[in-house]
Design a protein around this motif. Structure first.
Motif, PDB file in Angstrom:
ATOM      1  N   LEU A 160     -64.363 -37.086  53.742  1.00 18.35           N
ATOM      2  CA  LEU A 160     -64.587 -37.761  52.459  1.00 18.35           C
ATOM      3  C   LEU A 160     -64.351 -36.720  51.370  1.00 18.35           C
ATOM      4  N   GLY A 161     -63.138 -36.623  50.896  1.00 14.25           N
ATOM      5  CA  GLY A 161     -62.821 -35.602  49.894  1.00 14.25           C
ATOM      6  C   GLY A 161     -63.124 -34.218  50.444  1.00 14.25           C
ATOM      7  N   SER A 162     -63.971 -33.479  49.725  1.00  9.88           N
ATOM      8  CA  SER A 162     -64.293 -32.105  50.136  1.00  9.88           C
ATOM      9  C   SER A 162     -65.352 -32.067  51.241  1.00  9.88           C
ATOM     10  N   VAL A 163     -65.943 -33.210  51.539  1.00 14.47           N
ATOM     11  CA  VAL A 163     -67.040 -33.258  52.524  1.00 14.47           C
ATOM     12  C   VAL A 163     -66.519 -33.733  53.880  1.00 14.47           C
ATOM     13  N   THR A 164     -66.913 -33.020  54.948  1.00 11.13           N
ATOM     14  CA  THR A 164     -66.584 -33.454  56.304  1.00 11.13           C
ATOM     15  C   THR A 164     -67.868 -33.907  56.991  1.00 11.13           C
TER      16      THR A 164
END
Length: 724
Positions: A113-117
């Protein structure tokens, strides 16, 4: 290698209905949390479990009984691409987890999710036995062995996964107690490097934070000591201490309590609303009766919702036209939402009507028979008994009159699941089905089955009023009403959870029934208050048109609701609060404790050991209250004098206070200073109450001694006090 950032562990994540690995509020909150972190570019990694069959699909049979279906989760259908995690050689990355004397292997899926894994562990691996491959099939299993296995896979397996990926978080956030075993694995890793247990515990504590969501003791996971021994028998010794010391971290009432354990291994604990913070302090006070509940170190960060997920598309377009162009990245700013007041009434009303029509169409509700669409009240949440789904049916005849008014028709729409093991919750569904079939409620009461995120979105966007009737104070926060408010739907709720903070008298309705008395009395008073609101305020206001097609006063309330609630109860505000209040301090603390070969952690561990070994020698020998007399401290003040035996403990390592009740559920404290040493380890302390006019010292006053250190996360970190 990825240094820094936050590791956010949760047993469930609700990202989208197409990935049904969540059961309700906790998972939705976790999903919204990581979406907001991605929006805000906060360095965060999520860790959870991929449940092969997810949470159950609900079917309600002709008799009103809930059926539980567990189809396999279809990864191809997920709105978020779910990919298998592979190592450098392209092979699935496999983690070994110790379980009841054997090794169980887990693979991991990941969602970006964008910069978040978000990493999701799963044991459906060929090298496992048939039963071990099924361990991660279902969310919240009733079998205690499967439950503890999942929590070990999540906590220990999750920590091992991050280590295998060379991800080294600064902060470890435990979202509820299910994942707390991660702290043991972190201690084990440090122990393997030669760090002594107590030092490792302090280092791990310093960088670990814990959010509790459950306001009742029964809601916390508890495992028997026998079960702990079975699952951790081969693990205790790897921690560099004995079995008893490990168990002491979570032992409560003869069993191992995961919430108690999480508190013992965290430097910061928070509830999910201000009221829930109070309730949690009250609950933890039972574990620490010698610490007044007002002093129990529990903070609060009130939950919010992810605006982008829950806002109706039509409403978003309306806001795009009338709010500042960058409003979606400034959702926590009051002035951004103030522009809602200038949206023409008819535009806001028509947009809500469109969302309402979409909902009716989606659920196939035949409400067009009324000519004009009726007032629709929505009640959708987990069917647990404390949420009182049937409160509105307390007086069926009165309700039938309210719903059956030909000139001002009203309909109720219900949705929700009961846990497969919750018999009373399932009975509520059965009773609701029976009521909906009664002649007087036919066409007025509807039930939407298989409640999930897709249905929730339609309901919070399309009903007119969002009803919430829990037994106060059993709702930790609740967020469904926040989703409704964002969409211009008005809340009618018991003043519990987040609504205590949100309600301002002009943005919805508060069901102000009984605040005390037994459950029966509370139910009676709450239902009376609810009927009065419906008959005298809500329904008349909805149908008040003043020769116009738009109910102007109702729309004013919608605007007030959006303007006052949307900027506060959203995840951008919430995650920003976590960042400043929780993550940054924990990150700094964790780094300080680990620096110079764990110098601070080692010092704190030794200091605590010394205090524990010598605390039995601490006592308040004598305490005097001298009203309006002169003392060394000053003239004409309420003065306190105490003789304190400290034994081997240095006088600068304790705080001595006079503590008393303020008569309003609070406490006052006066710090006493050492003025004389009478003998070795025996001191005289004095202090004075600053306000002569206050007579509160007379009642319920005592002297307390507490161990202190500038390295403690809070004043009561050791949970020790000696009283006079």
């Amino acid at each position: 290698m990825q240094n820094g950032g936050v590791a956010y562990f949760s047993a469930e994540f609700g990202l989208d209905e197409s990935l049904p690995i969540y059961s309700g509020g906790l998972g939705i909150l976790a999903g919204d949390h990581i979406k907001a972190a991605a929006d805000m570019n906060i360095p965060l990694t999520g860790v959870g479990i991929f449940y092969g069959n997810g949470y159950f699909q609900q079917r309600i049979d002709d008799g009103g009984s809930q059926q539980h279906l567990f189809p396999e989760v279809d990864l191809e259908a997920s709105a978020y691409p779910v990919q298998l995690l592979r190592d450098d050689k392209g092979q699935p990355l496999i983690i070994a987890v110790p379980l009841n004397g054997r090794q169980v292997y887990a693979k991991a899926w990941f969602v970006q999710l964008g910069s978040v894994t978000l990493y999701l562990l799963n044991t459906d691996v060929e090298s496992n036995s048939g039963s071990d491959r099924r361990l991660t099939d279902k969310l919240y299993p009733t079998d205690h062995d499967v439950r503890i296995s999942q929590e070990i896979i999540l906590g220990i397996g999750g920590a091992r996964l991050l280590a295998a990926l060379d991800i080294r978080p600064d902060v470890w956030h435990m979202n509820e107690g299910h994942c707390a075993f991660l702290t043991l694995e972190r201690i084990r890793m440090l122990s393997a490097e030669g760090v002594p247990f107590e030092t490792a515990l302090e280092a791990v504590k310093a960088s670990t934070v814990f959010t509790t969501h459950t306001p009742v003791p029964a809601g916390h996971d508890v495992f028997s000591i026998d079960m702990m021994d079975r699952y951790f028998g081969d693990y205790y010794w790897q921690l560099g201490t004995d079995r008893e010391r490990v168990l002491s971290l979570g032992r409560l009432g003869g069993a191992f309590n995961m919430t108690r354990f999480a508190v013992s291994t965290s430097s910061k604990v928070n509830g999910v609303s201000k009221l829930h913070g109070d309730v949690t302090r009250e609950m933890f006070h039972r574990w620490m009766p010698h610490i007044p509940k007002q002093d129990i170190p529990v903070d609060s960060v009130t939950n919010g919702i992810h605006v982008g997920t829950w806002l109706a598309s039509g409403m978003k377009e309306l806001f795009d036209r009338h709010l500042p162009s960058d409003w979606t990245v400034r959702t926590a700013e009051q002035e951004v939402w103030a522009a809602v007041r200038h949206i023409p009434h008819n535009e806001l009303w028509e947009e809500h009507q469109r969302a309402k029509s979409k909902m009716l169409q989606e659920f196939g509700l035949p409400l067009t028979t009324f000519g004009e669409e009726p007032l629709i009240i929505g009640f959708a949440r987990r069917f647990a008994t404390y949420k009182r789904a049937l409160l509105i049916f307390s007086d069926p005849e009165r309700l039938a009159r309210i719903l059956g008014d030909q000139d001002r028709p009203v309909c109720l729409v219900f949705a929700g699941k009961a846990h497969p093991a919750d018999g009373p919750g399932q009975d509520l569904i059965r009773k609701l089905v029976e009521l909906s079939r009664e002649e007087r409620f036919k066409g007025r009461v509807y039930i939407v089955e298989n409640y999930a995120m897709d249905k929730a979105k339609k309901l919070v966007q399309g009903v007119d009023v969002w009803l919430n009737t829990p037994v106060k104070p059993m709702e930790a926060s609740g967020t469904s009403g926040q989703k409704a408010a964002l969409n211009g739907v008005l809340n009618c709720s018991v003043l519990d959870g987040w609504w205590v903070e949100g309600y301002n008298g002009r943005n919805g309705w508060a069901i102000e029934g009984a605040t005390d008395g037994d459950l029966e009395h509370q139910t009676k008073q709450d239902s009376k208050a609810l009927y009065r609101l419906l008959e005298e305020e809500i329904i008349p206001l909805f149908y008040k048109r003043d020769d116009q097609t738009v109910p102007m006063e109702w729309v004013n309330l919608m605007k007030e609701s959006i303007c006052s609630l949307a900027p506060v109860f959203n995840t951008h505000r919430m995650v920003s609060e976590y960042w400043h209040k929780v993550y940054v301090p924990a990150s700094e603390r964790g780094k300080r404790f680990a620096a110079d070969n764990f110098e601070v952690a080692s010092r704190v561990a030794a200091y605590k050991q010394f205090i524990r070994n010598n605390w039995s020698g601490v006592r308040v020998r004598k305490a005097d209250i001298m009203a309006d007399q002169s003392s060394r401290i000053g003239l004409n003040k309420t003065a306190f004098r105490a003789e304190i035996q400290l034994g081997a403990i240095w006088h600068k390592d304790v705080r001595v206070e006079a503590v008393g009740s303020d008569g309003h559920c609070g406490i006052w404290k006066v710090k006493l200073e050492p003025v004389q040493q009478q003998a070795k380890g025996l001191y005289v302390y004095e202090g004075a109450y600053p306000d002569v006019s206050i007579n509160l010292w007379k009642a319920n006053v005592n002297v307390r001694v507490t161990p202190i250190s500038p390295d403690f996360a809070n004043d009561f970190e050791m949970e020790l006090s000696a009283w006079g």
